[in-house]
Design an enzyme around this catalytic site. Structure first.
Site, short mmCIF file in Angstrom:
data_model
loop_
_atom_site.label_atom_id
_atom_site.label_comp_id
_atom_site.label_asym_id
_atom_site.label_seq_id
_atom_site.Cartn_x
_atom_site.Cartn_y
_atom_site.Cartn_z
N GLU A 139 -28.06 -12.44 100.97
CA GLU A 139 -28.54 -11.63 102.08
C GLU A 139 -28.93 -12.51 103.28
OE1 GLU A 139 -32.30 -9.68 101.41
OE2 GLU A 139 -31.86 -8.07 102.84
N LYS B 110 -27.96 -1.79 105.29
CA LYS B 110 -28.98 -1.66 104.23
C LYS B 110 -29.66 -0.31 104.29
CE LYS B 110 -32.93 -4.52 102.66
NZ LYS B 110 -33.52 -5.88 102.87
N CYS C 47 -30.16 -5.86 98.84
CA CYS C 47 -31.51 -6.27 98.45
C CYS C 47 -32.36 -5.14 97.86
CB CYS C 47 -32.21 -6.94 99.63
SG CYS C 47 -33.70 -7.85 99.12
#
Lengths: 384, 384
Positions: free
Chosen positions: B118, B195, B232
């Site tokens: 990430e 995300k 994540c």
């Protein structure tokens, strides 16, 4: 394969490591350090009854406005006391006797909420695909002999008891369900939950006997917290776990019956992931031992007919919302796991991780509503 | 804490056990046996470049109508080559150089799809709550310098490359997003994913920099299978994983940056549970090392100001739909994990476990639609 040929537990093997190594990987593999409870009287009883006893205390933080809500949970995994084809009443009475020993031991250990394994009052006979005698084990959830038996114990010991059984629903076509009955600590029937997801996997096409439950995702308000029951195969379904959380569960029990090399690596993962994702405690309970039937059956796996469908590997455990977990019961023995936990930890972890605040349920309600349509078009990015 | 004070890996400690013990608990903890790949040339390169190299092959069954769809996946975890506050161009160039070594090694090992960690082209500086210089790292997903750099490598090595970066969206108010860019094996930009779930946890209130993504759950059709990217914190959200599966993903990458004693016990659970529940491969990638900033900051945890927010424990791994997983990369070194997998295993496991057939999405679409309403009443069973 018999219990003698099985290794006892992962934890037993890990304990052979040098202490520093053991501590380091235990922190990673089991999470926040937990301690054993001091339960000398329960230990004596367990020894007398020939039960394994494992205990565990999960930590929580002190709050200013809420007192700790400390609860002791007991989960029980067991072998069949008699061969699977024993007469029903003999088998059931032998199981009643065994459960009474476990519940007596649990009471001595201060347990408030107790849960038995899936279809606990019978062999796990669904692999045979025979209807009789197995369907005869089915009974009324509200006032069948098993519920009556446990009501008495629940009252005697001031204990909430969760009793997963085969239910016969006389009102609706005499249908059969895989059901968890919840009895409160006054010995009263509180409610029931019917297994939401039914396996059709190898030996376990349970839809021969019962179909998908129609009771939603009830959470039972007890004196010792809000509890839910995710029965067996439902543990593979994250949405099943999720809805118990959405309805407010603080502890979700997962009474199960699972065998073999394919499911064992999943066993330590799924209930624990659910505890993490939903910020509640989960209690995973498996059978233990091998159940050998009189009549042979096949399993749709290209192998010859056989009389047992594998080794139930036990290893029942409890996981906390912070992702830590207890030592498991062994892979080889009938046993009781007692855990002391503070229900306040659920909200503490919700506040820490913010999973509920960030989970965007609105987006997923919309996504799923689209996904179920026959003309659903998946979101796939192709090259222009 | 420096890498020198950290223990290397769980697997390294387990390997100290007697062989039979090791094998037995490895079967439980890691699932179906995997083998190492024979990659002598990649090993030589990795040694020259000072990269750890771990490899793994997952088994699958032969089918009659479909040829195996064998793919090699490479995931890369790395420390920062320069201190976090180094000039942006220096830092970025040093990271480019490091990524090129990793991609070169991966190509030598036959990798078809490669994924970086990430925000790989910058320090993970969001703990500082400073906007500058960190926002300067943000760039166009389509044609920023990082994408341009990787397009060239993707073309050279015939490799799909997933590049998680900080994206600057000039068209929509110059907003910043946490974005994964997918470049195909011809070196062309294929698409991006933003995300979906943004942490607000201790040091990681990332909504200071970017908010929840608006790109849904795209699955990228590549020559080497259908791939998704769950960035994540999205790994904590089972519904996020689920929707990539609903859209047809066969491999879902989880580029991450996570530290500390609270998240490490979760690390081995979540991506693996997702592989099981959704019958696809998952690739969990974490940073490694400590990033020490020049200016101190506090973390809302009652502790004094400090200049780093903990140790990124690496331990990147790959999990298969049958619940087995690879050995992880170490907790201490920059490294590359290469796994060979047959995408056919996804459907084989779907057919075996039937999770999709039994998941009752219609029920959950309805349940979630009710749950999001302000006047939602949870299903709670009280005593009459």
């Amino acid at each position: 394969m018999s219990s003698q040929q099985q290794f006892e537990s992962v934890e037993k093997i890990l304990s052979k490591l040098p202490p520093e190594d053991h501590q380091q990987i235990r922190n990673v593999l089991y999470g926040t350090h937990t301690t054993q409870l001091h339960l000398p009287d329960a230990e004596t009883k367990a020894r007398d009854y020939d039960l394994e006893l494992v205990s565990c205390r999960f930590d929580s933080a002190q709050e200013q406005l809420r007192a700790p809500r400390v609860v002791r949970v007991g989960i029980f995994q067991n072998k069949l006391p008699l061969p699977p084809n024993s007469p029903i009443k003999d088998q059931r009475n032998a199981l009643f006797k065994l459960a009474e020993k476990a519940i007596d031991t649990a009471a001595t250990g201060g347990v408030n909420v107790f849960c038995l394994q899936e279809a606990w009052n019978m062999p796990f006979a669904f692999c045979t695909r025979e209807k009789y005698p197995w369907c005869e084990y089915a009974e009324s959830a509200e006032d069948g002999p098993t519920t009556a038996f446990l009501k008495e114990l629940a009252r005697r010991y001031n204990m909430v008891i969760i009793s997963p059984i085969l239910e016969r629903d006389d009102v609706h076509g005499h249908t059969i369900w895989n059901t968890a009955v919840v009895i409160d600590n006054y010995g009263d029937y509180l409610g029931k939950h019917r297994k939401n997801h039914i396996p059709r996997v190898g030996d376990f096409n349970e839809s021969t006997y019962y179909v998908e439950g129609n009771t939603g995702h009830p959470v039972f308000q007890t004196e010792f917290g809000k509890i839910g029951v995710n029965i067996c195969y439902g543990r593979h379904h994250p949405l099943n776990w999720l809805m118990f959380g959405v309805n407010g569960a603080e502890i979700v029990f997962n009474p199960s019956a699972t065998v073999g090399t394919l499911s064992e690596p999943l066993w330590g993962i799924e209930a624990r992931n659910a505890a993490i994702a939903n910020s509640y405690f989960t209690c995973a309970i498996n059978r233990v031992g091998t159940e050998v039937f009189e009549t042979e059956f096949t399993s749709g796996d290209g192998k010859p007919a056989h009389k047992d469908f594998g080794y139930f590997y036990g290893a029942s455990y409890i996981a906390a919302p912070d992702g830590s977990r207890s030592t498991g019961l062994s892979r080889t023995r009938t046993g009781l796991l007692i855990a002391e936990l503070d229900l306040n930890l659920c909200r503490q972890i919700r506040d820490h991780w913010n999973f509920q605040m960030t989970q965007r349920l609105d987006m997923y309600a919309e996504s799923l509503s689209k996904a179920i349509k026959p003309d659903f078009v998946p979101q796939i990015i192709h090259k222009n």
